[in-house]
Write an enzyme that holds these catalytic residues in place. Structure first.
Site, short mmCIF file in Angstrom:
data_model
loop_
_atom_site.label_atom_id
_atom_site.label_comp_id
_atom_site.label_asym_id
_atom_site.label_seq_id
_atom_site.Cartn_x
_atom_site.Cartn_y
_atom_site.Cartn_z
CB ILE A 480 -13.53 -46.83 13.45
CG1 ILE A 480 -13.03 -48.24 13.10
CG2 ILE A 480 -14.97 -46.86 13.94
CD1 ILE A 480 -13.07 -49.20 14.29
N GLY A 481 -11.37 -45.97 10.81
CA GLY A 481 -9.96 -45.70 10.58
C GLY A 481 -9.43 -46.35 9.33
CB SER A 484 -0.86 -51.77 6.68
OG SER A 484 -1.39 -53.07 6.85
CE LYS A 502 -6.03 -53.43 9.23
NZ LYS A 502 -4.57 -53.59 9.41
CG ASP A 612 3.31 -48.40 9.79
OD1 ASP A 612 3.93 -47.32 9.87
OD2 ASP A 612 2.17 -48.49 9.29
#
Length: 804
Positions: A480-481, A484, A502, A612
């Site tokens: 989905i993405g 960092s 992640k 960020d």
């Protein structure tokens, strides 16, 4: 009148030469004093009768002049004169734009219930909030515009006659028939003017006429029942009563030289020439006291020094925001007051009057500190017993991450670098109990202040097999993405919880293990100790062999970036994103994210710099609540005031990075403010941080694209065309967001607002949108056009009721 009184009156200044009534200080009901600060031209307001702290009205707006007139609200002209804002004296944060047009306003004059200003380009006097009590505008050449209770007066430039308007206008004007006037002042129910032929003062309105043939003044100001002027040659203040059977003369600040005076109600204030502080006194107390305001701009900046009737204030250019502007002196005599000082911070509190008192206070302070220390020690012991803090368990909780790595040589560098060379890691070994205790207690206290934050359950430690099963072995359809330090997958745990996982990159595309480990350690450390409704929810982690994984709550509606910049074929016209079609939702998302960042800056000890901030790191849950994510680059900010910034190589995302950071390697919390300003411009324009205006064209930053139009008052040119045209209240809210964004992306960090100020502005903007949704307020323009008529976002009836 006694001979002594007559003698003193004859010592007053000769006729005033200046015709400008504009001022950088205003007095309003409360009593409240507001002033334009030197340096940043921000307006601050404070009580004129006690030592309460000053409040910044709108850090995102630079003002040139203000006016209050003793009423319940204050107004200010933005630098350049093309925008006019008003706010209640009792609530400086409730800023409302009254005028936004192409013409430059001057001579701002606020009365008891109305606002007037002169449009020199169109040669007309304009009114706001006057309703049918005042004309919409009056044409002619005018100067010395003033307002009182239910009237406005001005001097005609060609005849020197006084013209007045409003319910009491005729009663006031009659007192100046067949008299040439050079300067006017007004307050309460009367106006006073300086006669051109002899410099005498004539007052009218509020009863019988009060001629003052024997009085010569400069810097004339008028309150409800008094007037004040400045003596030559030392420019000290003398005041006298008006309207009574006898005249009482008094010197409220004997020996103090003033640049100018202002008055309202029964209060008078003077700007001290030596340090540009403000002294105020009332007709009751007669004793001047200093108002807790920062050093004040000593006059209105003008672009043409030839327009000064008298001399130019020496070295005045250093006070003005626009290069080349100067400040005109209000005095035409040959003996100027003491030279103004170089801008400096406000003076420190005076020393204690005697050593004996100092010793006594010292012992009292020692006793207080001892008692507080004893209480803190007792609380620490109780805390240890209740929560097992003194144990050495490897538990990741929301208060203190205890992440003693098995690979100390590889893992701890990222956090340690944030606090400077030679400093120990903030997460240290379990033996650093004193430092952990201090941070523990700080966390407890700051969470009590932060509101939405609370303690959370310890983070879970997963096996790699569990997370692989949750994502069907990290299948492509689960991706989905990107984060960092790795790829983000959607997964489902055995207990039914949907999560985002992640995973640090592995294989040929992997970074060096050191980089992956550092990013993992950084994000794990921060997520373990932080808990806030607008920060991404942290579930757990996996640390197994070379695998490094983090587990978060799943955000059903994805990233803000995907709603602002959908990929072709996604989110078609049949089902557009609610973000694309609602200004209220866009601004609400910005407010949510700003609260999360403010938590990092204001409640974390030391503050945390995200590094960020971008739209792809603002995630939306199923209820469209925004949360800030991705702490892989985050660092601890300076813990002391002495250390202003961190010096390190820049990292982040192009288009969002602070120019000071990537250019000078100066990292502060204001670096996050810059990134958030870019996000705000994204939300307003629908443009990416870096985009191409045409196929094959050069890249353009959204800052360079949007800021010039916003500053020029042409926001409508850059607004996202996919969103519906904002209605009156939404237009005001959108404009407030735009002004805030412009200040967030200023080149120098010191000129950017704090996140707390941004939160306050966005709260106001959301409230405006909610007013619009409920039909409250009414009135005002329906767009963001530029004409002086259609672009005037008038103060609504609901807002006016709070100012009466």
């Amino acid at each position: 009148m006694t001979p002594l009184l007559l003698l003193l009156l004859l010592l007053l200044l000769g006729a005033a030469s200046t015709t400008a009534s504009a001022s950088t200080v205003a007095v309003a009901a409360g009593p409240t004093a507001c002033a334009v600060a030197e340096g940043n031209s921000t307006v601050y307001c404070a009580s004129a009768t006690n030592s309460s702290s000053a409040v910044a009205v709108a850090p995102f707006v630079s003002f040139s002049q203000v006016s209050g007139g003793g009423g319940a609200f204050v107004c200010g002209l933005q630098v350049g004169g093309r925008a006019l804002f008003c706010w209640p004296a009792a609530a400086p944060g409730q800023l409302r734009r009254v005028y936004n047009g192409p013409d430059q306003l001057s001579e701002l004059a606020v009365g008891g219930g109305h606002v007037a200003a002169y449009d020199a380009a169109a040669r007309v006097v304009r009114w706001w909030r006057g309703g049918d009590r005042f004309p919409a505008q009056v044409a002619g050449g005018f100067a010395s515009l003033v307002s009182g209770d239910d009237f406005t007066c001005a001097v005609e430039t060609n005849t020197s006659a006084v013209r007045c308007w409003g319910p009491r206008g005729s009663a006031v004007e009659v007192g100046f028939l067949n008299v040439s006037i050079s300067t006017l002042a007004a307050g309460g129910s009367r106006a006073c003017g300086v006669r051109k032929n002899d410099g005498g003062v004539l007052c009218s309105g509020g009863g019988a006429l009060t001629p003052r043939e024997d009085l010569y003044v400069d810097g004339l100001v008028v309150g409800d029942s008094h007037a004040c002027g400045l003596l030559r040659p030392n420019h000290t203040a003398e005041c006298w009563s008006l309207g009574g059977a006898t005249t009482t003369l008094y010197s409220p600040a004997y020996g103090t030289a003033f640049e100018f005076l202002v008055a309202g109600g029964n209060l008078t204030c003077g700007l001290v020439s030596t340090n540009f502080t403000l002294l105020c006194w009332s007709t009751d107390g007669l004793v001047a006291s200093e108002v807790n305001l920062p050093p004040i701009l000593p006059g209105v900046c003008v672009s043409d020094n030839n327009s000064c009737k008298c001399s130019v204030l020496p070295d005045s250019g250093r006070f003005c925001k626009v290069s080349g502007d100067v400040i005109c002196r209000r005095f035409c005599d040959t003996s100027p007051p003491p030279s103004p000082r170089t801008p400096s911070p406000p003076p420190s509190p005076p020393a204690t009057p005697s050593s004996r008192r100092g010793v006594s206070k010292g012992w009292i302070a020692f006793a207080v500190v001892g008692a507080v220390g004893s209480f803190a020690g007792l609380c620490s012991i109780v805390y240890c017993l209740l929560f097992g803090f003194c144990s050495h368990k490897k538990v990741h909780n929301s208060v203190q991450p205890n992440i003693a790595s098995n690979n100390n040589n590889n893992g701890g560098g990222g956090a340690a670098a944030a606090v400077g060379s030679g400093a120990p890691s903030p997460y240290g070994s379990p033996n650093g109990s004193l430092g952990r205790l201090r941070r523990q207690l700080s966390r407890v206290m700051t969470r009590q202040r932060s509101g939405p934050s609370s303690f959370k359950d310890p983070a879970e430690e997963f096996t790699f097999a569990q997370l692989a099963a949750a994502t069907k072995d990290f299948a492509m359809e689960a991706k989905i993405g990107e984060g960092s330090f790795g790829t983000v997958y959607r997964g489902k745990l055995p207990d039914g919880r949907e999560v985002a996982i992640k995973r640090g990159e592995s294989g040929p595309r992997a970074r060096k293990f050191q980089e992956k480990e550092t990013a993992f350690r950084s994000e794990l450390a921060f997520l373990s100790r932080l808990h806030h409704k607008h920060l991404v929810g942290f579930v757990g982690y996996c640390e197994e062999n070379d695998e490094r994984l983090l587990v978060y709550e799943y955000m059903k509606n994805g990233a803000l970036y995907d709603h602002l910049h959908p990929k072709p074929g996604i989110g078609g016209a049949s089902s557009p994103s609610p973000v694309a079609t609602s200004w209220k939702l866009r601004i609400k998302i910005l407010l949510d994210a700003s609260r999360g960042i403010d938590y990092l800056h204001s409640y974390a000890v030391p503050p945390i710099i995200h590094r960020d901030i971008k739209s792809s790191n603002i995630l939306l849950d199923g209820s469209w609540v925004a949360r800030v994510s991705d702490f892989g680059l985050s660092l601890m900010g300076p813990e002391t005031e002495e250390v202003k910034h961190l010096s390190m190589k820049a990292a982040g995302t192009v288009g969002y990075m602070d120019p000071e950071y990537y250019g000078l390697h100066h990292l502060t919390v204001k670096s996050d403010v810059y990134g958030f300003g870019v996000v705000m411009l994204e939300v307003l324009t629908g443009k990416r941080a870096i985009f191409k205006e045409a196929e094959g064209g050069s890249p353009v930053s959204v800052v360079d694209y949007a800021v010039p139009s916003i500053v020029a008052g042409e926001l409508n040119k850059v607004l996202d065309g996919r969103a519906p045209e904002p209605n009156a209240h939404e237009a005001e809210a959108v404009e407030l967001v735009a002004y805030t964004a412009v200040h967030c992306v200023r080149l120098e960090g010191k000129d950017r607002p704090a996140m707390a100020d941004i939160v306050a502005n966005l709260e106001t903007a959301v409230a405006l949108c909610e007013d619009s949704a409920t039909g409250g307020g009414g009135g005002g323009a329906t767009g963001l056009g530029n004409s002086s008529s259609s672009a005037s976002l008038s103060i609504t009836s609901m807002e006016l009721s709070r100012m009466d």
